[in-house]
Scaffold this motif. Sequence first.
Motif, PDB file in Angstrom:
ATOM      1  N   UNK A 165      -4.661 -10.520   3.582  1.00 24.66           N
ATOM      2  CA  UNK A 165      -3.728 -10.111   2.538  1.00 24.66           C
ATOM      3  C   UNK A 165      -2.483 -10.975   2.674  1.00 24.66           C
ATOM      4  N   UNK A 166      -2.134 -11.655   1.590  1.00 18.72           N
ATOM      5  CA  UNK A 166      -0.975 -12.534   1.583  1.00 18.72           C
ATOM      6  C   UNK A 166      -0.236 -12.382   0.260  1.00 18.72           C
ATOM      7  N   UNK A 217      -6.820  -7.254 -10.952  1.00 18.85           N
ATOM      8  CA  UNK A 217      -6.108  -5.999 -10.746  1.00 18.85           C
ATOM      9  C   UNK A 217      -6.889  -4.870 -11.409  1.00 18.85           C
ATOM     10  N   UNK A 218      -6.417  -3.659 -11.208  1.00 16.52           N
ATOM     11  CA  UNK A 218      -7.066  -2.516 -11.865  1.00 16.52           C
ATOM     12  C   UNK A 218      -7.015  -2.638 -13.381  1.00 16.52           C
ATOM     13  N   UNK A 244      -9.327  -1.848  -2.550  1.00 13.56           N
ATOM     14  CA  UNK A 244      -8.271  -2.619  -1.899  1.00 13.56           C
ATOM     15  C   UNK A 244      -6.909  -2.397  -2.527  1.00 13.56           C
ATOM     16  N   UNK A 245      -6.846  -2.216  -3.851  1.00 16.92           N
ATOM     17  CA  UNK A 245      -5.534  -2.010  -4.482  1.00 16.92           C
ATOM     18  C   UNK A 245      -5.023  -0.589  -4.291  1.00 16.92           C
ATOM     19  N   UNK A 266      -1.360  -4.246  -1.503  1.00 18.68           N
ATOM     20  CA  UNK A 266      -2.293  -5.050  -2.305  1.00 18.68           C
ATOM     21  C   UNK A 266      -2.121  -4.723  -3.784  1.00 18.68           C
ATOM     22  N   UNK A 267      -1.836  -5.754  -4.580  1.00 14.42           N
ATOM     23  CA  UNK A 267      -1.740  -5.557  -6.027  1.00 14.42           C
ATOM     24  C   UNK A 267      -2.879  -6.232  -6.776  1.00 14.42           C
TER      25      UNK A 267
END
Length: 149
Positions: A71-72, A137-138, A104-105, A110-111
Amino acid sequence: ATTTAPQPAEVAAAVYFVRDERMAAAARQVAPPAVARAAMTELLRGPGEAEAAAGMSSSIPAGTTLHGLRILDGVAEVDLSGEFASGGGSLSMLTRVAQVVYTLTDFPTVRAVRFLIDGERVDSIGGEGVIVDHPLTRDDFEDQAPATP
């Protein structure tokens, strides 16, 4: 002297399975510090007996393994085995990608999610061609969003 608070033995995490073609959250307990990696491991394990009885399933093919996760700057880069991109029709491809993005989001760090298959960045997943050429993204999965009561 500085002290640090002990880490809890386990923390709650949500993993997302499929129910009625939409995402459905299942609660899992995962061990810190690598909670996102642990949640992915739980996701790849699939729904438990009670979750399956509640109508949850997974579109992620059996045998899919997690090669890596980092994650970055709010983007999770997830590296999955080639099994992830094999088999199933367009709905299956779409929901399996959505399962990973939603899982993950769910973490505040996490976006968006970027996909790699066997260490290589890919522009699409599977023969049906779910486009993954940018961090997802979602919002990319409105039709698969969990049903609202």
